[in-house]
Structure formats: C-alpha cells, structure tokens
Design a protein around this motif. Sequence first.
Motif, PDB file in Angstrom:
ATOM      1  N   LEU A 136       0.826  -1.198   0.000  1.00  0.00           N
ATOM      2  CA  LEU A 136       0.000   0.000   0.000  1.00  0.00           C
ATOM      3  C   LEU A 136       0.864   1.252   0.000  1.00  0.00           C
ATOM      4  N   ILE A 137       0.221   2.395  -0.187  1.00  0.00           N
ATOM      5  CA  ILE A 137       0.888   3.694  -0.061  1.00  0.00           C
ATOM      6  C   ILE A 137       0.476   4.314   1.270  1.00  0.00           C
ATOM      7  N   PRO A 138       1.237   5.266   1.777  1.00  0.00           N
ATOM      8  CA  PRO A 138       0.829   5.936   3.011  1.00  0.00           C
ATOM      9  C   PRO A 138      -0.526   6.624   2.853  1.00  0.00           C
ATOM     10  N   ASP A 139      -1.327   6.555   3.909  1.00  0.00           N
ATOM     11  CA  ASP A 139      -2.601   7.256   3.918  1.00  0.00           C
ATOM     12  C   ASP A 139      -2.721   8.011   5.233  1.00  0.00           C
ATOM     13  N   ALA A 140      -3.932   8.359   5.606  1.00  0.00           N
ATOM     14  CA  ALA A 140      -4.172   9.140   6.830  1.00  0.00           C
ATOM     15  C   ALA A 140      -3.352  10.432   6.839  1.00  0.00           C
ATOM     16  N   GLY A 142      -0.400  10.980   5.411  1.00  0.00           N
ATOM     17  CA  GLY A 142       1.048  10.834   5.389  1.00  0.00           C
ATOM     18  C   GLY A 142       1.720  11.454   4.180  1.00  0.00           C
ATOM     19  N   THR A 143       1.108  11.328   2.991  1.00  0.00           N
ATOM     20  CA  THR A 143       1.745  11.875   1.791  1.00  0.00           C
ATOM     21  C   THR A 143       1.677  13.395   1.758  1.00  0.00           C
ATOM     22  N   GLN A 149       7.157  18.254   6.288  1.00  0.00           N
ATOM     23  CA  GLN A 149       7.882  18.265   7.553  1.00  0.00           C
ATOM     24  C   GLN A 149       9.354  17.905   7.393  1.00  0.00           C
ATOM     25  N   ILE A 150       9.658  16.939   6.535  1.00  0.00           N
ATOM     26  CA  ILE A 150      11.039  16.460   6.455  1.00  0.00           C
ATOM     27  C   ILE A 150      11.629  16.546   5.051  1.00  0.00           C
ATOM     28  N   SER A 158      11.607   7.157   3.535  1.00  0.00           N
ATOM     29  CA  SER A 158      10.913   6.510   4.656  1.00  0.00           C
ATOM     30  C   SER A 158       9.742   5.674   4.172  1.00  0.00           C
ATOM     31  N   ILE A 159       9.150   6.073   3.058  1.00  0.00           N
ATOM     32  CA  ILE A 159       8.017   5.340   2.493  1.00  0.00           C
ATOM     33  C   ILE A 159       8.493   4.082   1.759  1.00  0.00           C
TER      34      ILE A 159
END
Length: 257
Positions: A136-140, A142-143, A149-150, A158-159
């Motif tokens: 999966l890809i980041p959700d909530a 995250g993308t 932020q970084i 990190s992903i």
Amino acid sequence: MEYETIRYNVDGGIAVIRMNRTKVMNALNSQMRAEITHAVGAAQKEARVIVLTGSGNAFCSGQDLGDGRASNLDLERTLRDEYMPMLRAIIDSQVPVIAAVNGAAAGAGANLALVADVVIATESAYFVQAFSRIGLIPDAGGTWFLPRQIGHAKALGSILFAEPITARQAAEWGMIWEAVEDDRFNDHWATRAAQLASGPTEAYRHARTALRESFDNTLDEQLALESRLQGACGQTRDFREGVVAFLEKRPAVFEGR
C-alpha cells in the motif's frame, strides 16, 4: 457516547484521549475511529487543549489487520468515511492538539500522530511508514504531512524502505517537536499541555490557521491573512490582558475563550 476502545477524561482544561486496545497495540478499527472523532468533538466544549496518546507500550500500530474484515476492506470507502472525519476533527479543532507518542507509531498510527499540532515522543518511541510492507501507499495524511515536515527525499525514503525512524531522528529531522527521556515523558507532556491550557486559545487557533494556509498563499495573500487574523486577536480579552500584564510586569492570566 460510551467509549469502549478509548479512555477520555478532562481535568484542568486538558482533555486526554487515550487509545486503549493494548492487546493489538492500539490498532485502529471502525469503532476506535468513531470514538476518537466523537471525543475530539466533545473536547471542543470542555477543554482548552487535547492530548492524544496510547495505553500500554504503543501509541498506535495503525489499521487493525487482525480484524476479520481487514483483507476485504473497501479501503477507499474506509479512508473517506472513517479516517477523513477523524483526521478533520483533529485538524479543525478549535483548541491545540498534542500527540503524546508513548511508543510505536506505525502506518496510519504514525500519520495520526503527525496530524496533531505538536508531537512529543518518548525516546524509546519510533515512527514507521509500514505501508509498502503490505503493498500500500501511506494514507491518513502521510503523503501530505511528511514531505512538508522532512522534505521530499527523506519522506520518499521513509516510504519506500519502511524503516523505523527513532524519536530522536524524528526530532532532528523536524518531523516532531521533541523527544523526551522515557522517565520524564508523562510529566513532561502534562506540563506542556497545562501550558497550552492556560494560554490564549484564540491566538493559538489563528496561528495554526495562518501556518497551514501559508503553503498555498502568495506573500501578499499571506500578509492580508495575517492582518485579518491579527485584527481578530486584537479584539479579544486575552490581548488586553496580555498588554496590561506586560505593563504591570506580571504573568498574564488568559481566559482562553
């Protein structure tokens, strides 16, 4: 609502929402998402700061993959109808939200923390974008939050690698506000929460709005927004109290709202 997956209490203007499914590292299921959403809404009327934290040794391990329905989830519907209301409740909160990350924050649990205004983590905590491990890809959010932020390089790394980021790394990278020694953690976040609970709530709210909108605004648009929001702050009793306290050389006593 009677809560079964979280614990909720308000004391001294501080609303603490504690995820409480310790057997599954506070993994998110439908009921927990609904209860968090409801509790954040309730706190708007009862508190001047919200603290979101976990019970036991974990903050939140993300989506509950042990749920019998997990492999058959309609992920688009779940994100749209369950995650988005929870995240929007936090983002649109009228009072500051602290994520007190007491342990592992993985997948959607990591991104749930990053949605908060301030993230304070114990040094033994870590964050991991574990999504690629299950295809999966980041959700909530995250993308959206991670690259802001970084930066793009660290966010994508990190992903793709899905490697844990220690709390100390996260603080050094600017992903969280601070990492605190384990034995000081509970007292520290409580002190931080009390500080915000006694502060100028409207100024905090407008500052959060200004920063979030700055990513999409031109300089002139941002200057105009600052003017409007500062004008609103200038009409509050807290501003008048702040000026009087400054002139009288004493700490201000803010009413909040």
